[in-house]
Scaffold this motif. Structure first.
Motif, PDB file in Angstrom:
ATOM      1  N   PHE A 118      18.799  -0.993  -7.246  1.00  0.00           N
ATOM      2  CA  PHE A 118      18.405   0.028  -8.215  1.00  0.00           C
ATOM      3  C   PHE A 118      18.010   1.299  -7.451  1.00  0.00           C
ATOM      4  CE2 PHE A 118      14.876   1.408 -11.357  1.00  0.00           C
ATOM      5  CZ  PHE A 118      15.762   2.201 -12.080  1.00  0.00           C
ATOM      6  N   PRO A 178      16.319   4.538  -8.482  1.00  0.00           N
ATOM      7  CA  PRO A 178      15.699   5.274  -9.594  1.00  0.00           C
ATOM      8  C   PRO A 178      15.801   6.790  -9.401  1.00  0.00           C
ATOM      9  CG  PRO A 178      14.029   4.211  -8.237  1.00  0.00           C
ATOM     10  CD  PRO A 178      15.332   3.880  -7.628  1.00  0.00           C
ATOM     11  N   PHE A 200      11.799   9.642  -6.509  1.00  0.00           N
ATOM     12  CA  PHE A 200      11.820   9.188  -5.111  1.00  0.00           C
ATOM     13  C   PHE A 200      10.855   8.014  -4.991  1.00  0.00           C
ATOM     14  CE2 PHE A 200      12.740  13.855  -4.285  1.00  0.00           C
ATOM     15  CZ  PHE A 200      14.103  13.648  -4.100  1.00  0.00           C
ATOM     16  N   SER A 201      11.413   6.843  -4.852  1.00  0.00           N
ATOM     17  CA  SER A 201      10.569   5.642  -4.836  1.00  0.00           C
ATOM     18  C   SER A 201      10.527   5.061  -3.440  1.00  0.00           C
ATOM     19  CB  SER A 201      11.119   4.618  -5.821  1.00  0.00           C
ATOM     20  OG  SER A 201      11.186   5.192  -7.089  1.00  0.00           O
ATOM     21  N   PHE A 202       9.719   5.685  -2.609  1.00  0.00           N
ATOM     22  CA  PHE A 202       9.528   5.190  -1.248  1.00  0.00           C
ATOM     23  C   PHE A 202       8.166   5.649  -0.772  1.00  0.00           C
ATOM     24  CE2 PHE A 202      12.653   8.795  -1.139  1.00  0.00           C
ATOM     25  CZ  PHE A 202      11.751   9.802  -0.843  1.00  0.00           C
ATOM     26  N   TYR A 203       7.838   5.281   0.458  1.00  0.00           N
ATOM     27  CA  TYR A 203       6.512   5.631   0.989  1.00  0.00           C
ATOM     28  C   TYR A 203       6.633   6.885   1.854  1.00  0.00           C
ATOM     29  CZ  TYR A 203       4.999   1.159  -0.781  1.00  0.00           C
ATOM     30  OH  TYR A 203       4.705   0.113  -1.614  1.00  0.00           O
ATOM     31  N   GLU A 207       4.562   8.365   3.666  1.00  0.00           N
ATOM     32  CA  GLU A 207       3.909   8.349   4.969  1.00  0.00           C
ATOM     33  C   GLU A 207       4.664   7.520   6.015  1.00  0.00           C
ATOM     34  OE1 GLU A 207       2.865   7.435   2.062  1.00  0.00           O
ATOM     35  OE2 GLU A 207       1.421   5.785   2.078  1.00  0.00           O
ATOM     36  N   SER A 245       8.316   6.374   8.044  1.00  0.00           N
ATOM     37  CA  SER A 245       9.560   7.013   8.481  1.00  0.00           C
ATOM     38  C   SER A 245      10.724   6.395   7.702  1.00  0.00           C
ATOM     39  CB  SER A 245       9.752   6.787   9.978  1.00  0.00           C
ATOM     40  OG  SER A 245      10.014   5.425  10.210  1.00  0.00           O
ATOM     41  N   GLU A 264      11.166   2.841   8.838  1.00  0.00           N
ATOM     42  CA  GLU A 264      10.100   1.962   8.330  1.00  0.00           C
ATOM     43  C   GLU A 264      10.284   1.669   6.841  1.00  0.00           C
ATOM     44  OE1 GLU A 264       6.549   3.358  11.398  1.00  0.00           O
ATOM     45  OE2 GLU A 264       6.954   4.506   9.576  1.00  0.00           O
ATOM     46  N   PHE A 321      10.870  -1.989   5.428  1.00  0.00           N
ATOM     47  CA  PHE A 321       9.934  -2.530   4.435  1.00  0.00           C
ATOM     48  C   PHE A 321      10.691  -3.054   3.211  1.00  0.00           C
ATOM     49  CE2 PHE A 321       7.433  -1.820   0.552  1.00  0.00           C
ATOM     50  CZ  PHE A 321       6.333  -2.604   0.817  1.00  0.00           C
ATOM     51  N   TYR A 322      11.553  -2.197   2.662  1.00  0.00           N
ATOM     52  CA  TYR A 322      12.277  -2.612   1.450  1.00  0.00           C
ATOM     53  C   TYR A 322      13.305  -3.700   1.767  1.00  0.00           C
ATOM     54  CZ  TYR A 322      10.027   0.907  -1.418  1.00  0.00           C
ATOM     55  OH  TYR A 322       9.098   1.630  -2.117  1.00  0.00           O
ATOM     56  N   ILE A 349      17.834   8.827   1.379  1.00  0.00           N
ATOM     57  CA  ILE A 349      17.049   7.640   1.758  1.00  0.00           C
ATOM     58  C   ILE A 349      16.735   6.811   0.504  1.00  0.00           C
ATOM     59  CG2 ILE A 349      14.718   8.678   1.676  1.00  0.00           C
ATOM     60  CD1 ILE A 349      15.882   6.271   4.361  1.00  0.00           C
ATOM     61  N   ASN A 350      16.579   7.498  -0.634  1.00  0.00           N
ATOM     62  CA  ASN A 350      16.348   6.796  -1.907  1.00  0.00           C
ATOM     63  C   ASN A 350      17.545   5.892  -2.228  1.00  0.00           C
ATOM     64  OD1 ASN A 350      14.422   6.538  -4.004  1.00  0.00           O
ATOM     65  ND2 ASN A 350      15.686   7.751  -5.390  1.00  0.00           N
ATOM     66  N   ILE A 387      17.802   2.847   0.359  1.00  0.00           N
ATOM     67  CA  ILE A 387      16.879   1.736   0.046  1.00  0.00           C
ATOM     68  C   ILE A 387      17.482   0.850  -1.054  1.00  0.00           C
ATOM     69  CG2 ILE A 387      14.610   1.179  -0.936  1.00  0.00           C
ATOM     70  CD1 ILE A 387      13.578   3.788   0.441  1.00  0.00           C
ATOM     71  N   GLY A 388      18.143   1.490  -2.022  1.00  0.00           N
ATOM     72  CA  GLY A 388      18.729   0.726  -3.133  1.00  0.00           C
ATOM     73  C   GLY A 388      19.874  -0.182  -2.723  1.00  0.00           C
TER      74      GLY A 388
END
Lengths: 251, 413
Positions: free
Chosen positions: A87, A89, A92-95, A97, A99, A102, A106-107, A150-151, A154-155
């Motif tokens: 998915f 979205p 912007f669904s990431f952290y 703080e 990189s 990272e 994480f995801y 990057i969004n 991650i998906g």
């Protein structure tokens, strides 16, 4: 029992209303999206596109009806079906703080990948989406286009069979849009089913094979772009869109 | 988390400064009360002996150092000195002080003689003034607790002077001669000291110092202050859509929630280690009493873990129910201060009124503090702190359930 060759996404008689609301946002909505399809979901603001996307991905729970991804019902406690789709979205669904690396690590871990696979996919995606040079920079300091990439990365970190994209190119420059659309086409050619919403209708024409126009919680038209243009005697998706949903403001 | 410099300073640097400052201030107050003396300006308008005896007695109380004004200086001088903050305390002894002490003593002696079956000089009975024998002026900045201590000391000095005068009158009425100075000294000045023994659970008699009181208390406060970083981080995750993204991924969110809790629990434990180490190793080098760890280290570790877990649970719960980071930080900070006050960090719960005592049971900081005091001050063991750890654990579970309900209602899990 799952059927032999199930559609990528199957919606059966969906009903949905937000808690506390008297009005049903979606009512008795059914839709099948075939495997390998590149499916565009369009409609004016407030038509219910994002809600439908959230129902298909299990972010929201239906009041009635069924949602299945590749024959598996969504929203089961085991969440095994969630391995099958990705998915992206609109937000912007990431952290911020962390990189780029990272965030992907994480995801990737959340997606259930082992560390070896995470490293491999992270390197691949950073290369494909042109983020190698900034991989160690905090994503909060990225430009809008880099954040979009990057969004997206991650998906797709876990190589999903079905990818939901909610306006993946909003607010980006031509170069980034081109890079994202090219990558999505490549994914689709390699077998990933895309389910995509956007207000960029020209972009949708380039990317989508099948489309559905949604308005006031109902699918008002569904088919390939050529089929729909022939049926409604229009020359473009924009003309078709305006003829079926009208010219009044919706929000 | 390491990149969140503000969060780290709030979690580590600020609590360390807080512990040092509070311990130093309380230690200075302790020194003031026990070693140094508060200066008190005295305007003595009396020319008799009783006022001089009173001043000598005040000096002997040990709390105050008499600083007499010259006879020609008026009350106006005191007023000026206090307004200009040259003095915090002043006493004005009226011109008839000795006469009033003598009259009161004569009346008391007459009553005593009558009760002994002897005939006192009833003609000498006098109508006593209802005005106070002398007046204490104080600066409003002096805390009530200190004011009451000073008043107690002055009463004791006045009583000494009055008793001495009564004794003299009695002796004279019976023997028709002056009380011999040696006897007077024997009867009046030979005061017995009060024995003070600290009663602890392990039978030890060590007198706890300010560090022993302050370091555990402010360590709890620091651990709960993790809310400033953690609650804001939860809100950020909600607002940014990270929660939503995580919801679409195959891992169960409870795994994530548990990971988050374990990580931040680690931070709270590290906070405790840093602050305790500071108390043990740094404080003695800067003139403060050193911290002595409890003998039951297992109990200390368990108490610290449950306190840390409760602090983390509270922070996550506040984050889940807050809509913005400002809400989370603002409510978080204020609520921790309130819970600390209610929980007895600033005023001990034993000094609270009835209903406040009941309210204090709601504060997790109260239970943590009671457990730490059992260990650090009373020499308690694990079995002694169970009664405090159980309510703390229950509060933690309630916070976990509230967090679950909040996440569910907001459709985040």
């Amino acid at each position: 029992m799952a059927i032999a060759n199930p559609p990528a996404v199957s919606l059966e008689a969906l009903d949905f209303r937000y808690p506390g609301s008297d009005v049903a946002l979606l009512s008795n909505l059914s839709l099948n999206i075939e495997k390998g399809d590149s499916f565009g979901l369009f409609g004016p603001n407030g038509a219910g596109k994002t809600t439908l996307m959230n129902l298909m991905t299990g972010v929201l729970n239906v009041n009635a009806g069924n949602v299945k991804i590749l024959g598996h019902p969504i929203g089961t406690p085991s969440k095994k079906v969630n391995r099958l789709f990705g998915f992206v979205p609109q937000d912007f669904s990431f952290y911020d703080e962390l990189s780029a690396v990272e965030n992907l690590e994480f995801y990737g871990a959340w997606a259930g990948l082992d560390s070896k696979r995470i490293k491999k996919r992270t390197a691949e995606l950073l290369h494909i989406l042109g983020l190698e040079d900034v991989k160690k920079r905090q994503v909060g300091k990225f430009s809008g286009g880099m954040k979009r990439r990057i969004n997206l990365a991650i998906g797709v970190i876990h190589n999903p069979s079905v990818l939901f994209l909610d306006e993946p190119t909003v607010g980006v420059d031509v170069q980034t849009r081109h890079a994202i659309i090219s990558y999505l086409k490549e994914l689709n050619e390699n077998g990933t089913t895309l389910i995509y919403t956007s207000h960029q209708l020209s972009e949708a024409e380039a990317l989508c094979r099948d489309i559905a126009l949604i308005d006031i919680g109902q699918i008002v038209a569904e088919g390939t772009l050529d089929e729909l243009n022939k049926k409604y005697k229009k020359k473009s998706l924009e003309e078709l869109f305006l003829s079926l949903t009208g010219k009044d403001f919706r929000d | 988390m390491l990149r969140d410099k503000t969060g780290i300073s709030l979690m580590f640097v600020m609590p360390i400064i807080l512990v040092m400052v509070v311990t130093s201030i309380q230690n200075s107050t302790f020194q003031l009360m026990n070693k140094s003396k508060l200066p008190v300006l005295v305007c003595n308008q009396d020319t008799g002996q009783a006022s001089l005896q009173l001043l000598a007695a005040i000096n002997r109380v040990g709390l105050l150092k008499v600083s007499p004004l010259p006879k020609d200086q008026s009350i106006g001088k005191i007023d000026k000195a206090m307004k200009e903050k040259d003095a915090e305390l002043a006493i004005v002894i009226p011109g008839d002080f000795s006469a009033r002490v003598a009259a009161k003593a004569q009346n008391a002696a007459n009553k005593a003689l009558k009760s002994f079956g002897l005939q006192g000089d009833s003609t000498k009975n006098q109508v006593l003034s209802t005005a106070p024998p002398f007046t204490l002026y104080f600066s409003p900045v002096l805390q009530e607790q200190l004011r009451f201590s000073i008043r107690g000391g002055l009463r004791s000095a006045l009583q000494l002077v009055e008793s001495r005068e009564t004794l003299r009158k009695l002796y004279f009425a019976i023997n028709e001669k002056q009380l011999p100075p040696a006897l007077e000294d024997e009867m009046i000045n030979n005061q017995s000291d009060i024995g003070m023994v600290s009663v602890s659970k392990n039978g030890g008699r060590e007198v706890p110092n300010t560090t022993q009181h302050n370091v555990p208390a402010w360590t709890i406060f620091a651990m709960f202050f993790i809310i400033m970083s953690l609650a804001a981080s939860v809100v950020r995750e909600k607002v940014s859509g990270s929660f939503i993204r995580l919801k679409t991924l195959p891992t169960n969110y409870f795994v994530g929630l548990l990971s988050k809790q374990i990580t931040y629990l680690g931070v709270t434990l590290f906070q405790a280690v840093v602050i305790f180490s500071m108390g043990i190793y740094l404080f003695p080098h800067i003139g403060l009493p050193g911290l002595n760890l409890p003998s039951d280290l297992t109990a200390l570790i368990i108490t610290t873990i449950i306190t840390g877990w409760c602090a983390v649970s509270y922070a996550i719960c506040v984050g889940v129910f807050s809509n913005t980071q400002i809400q989370a930080s603002g409510f978080g900070a204020v609520s921790i201060v309130i819970l600390a006050v209610v929980g007895g960090l600033m005023v001990p719960t034993f000094a609270m009124e009835g209903y406040m005592k009941t309210v204090s049971n709601v504060s997790p900081l109260h239970w943590s503090l009671e457990a730490y005091y059992d260990l650090f001050l009373l020499g308690g063991k694990l079995r002694d702190v169970f009664a405090n750890l159980i309510p703390l654990f229950i509060i933690t579970l309630i916070l976990q359930v509230l967090t679950f309900i909040g996440l569910k209602r907001q459709n985040l899990i």
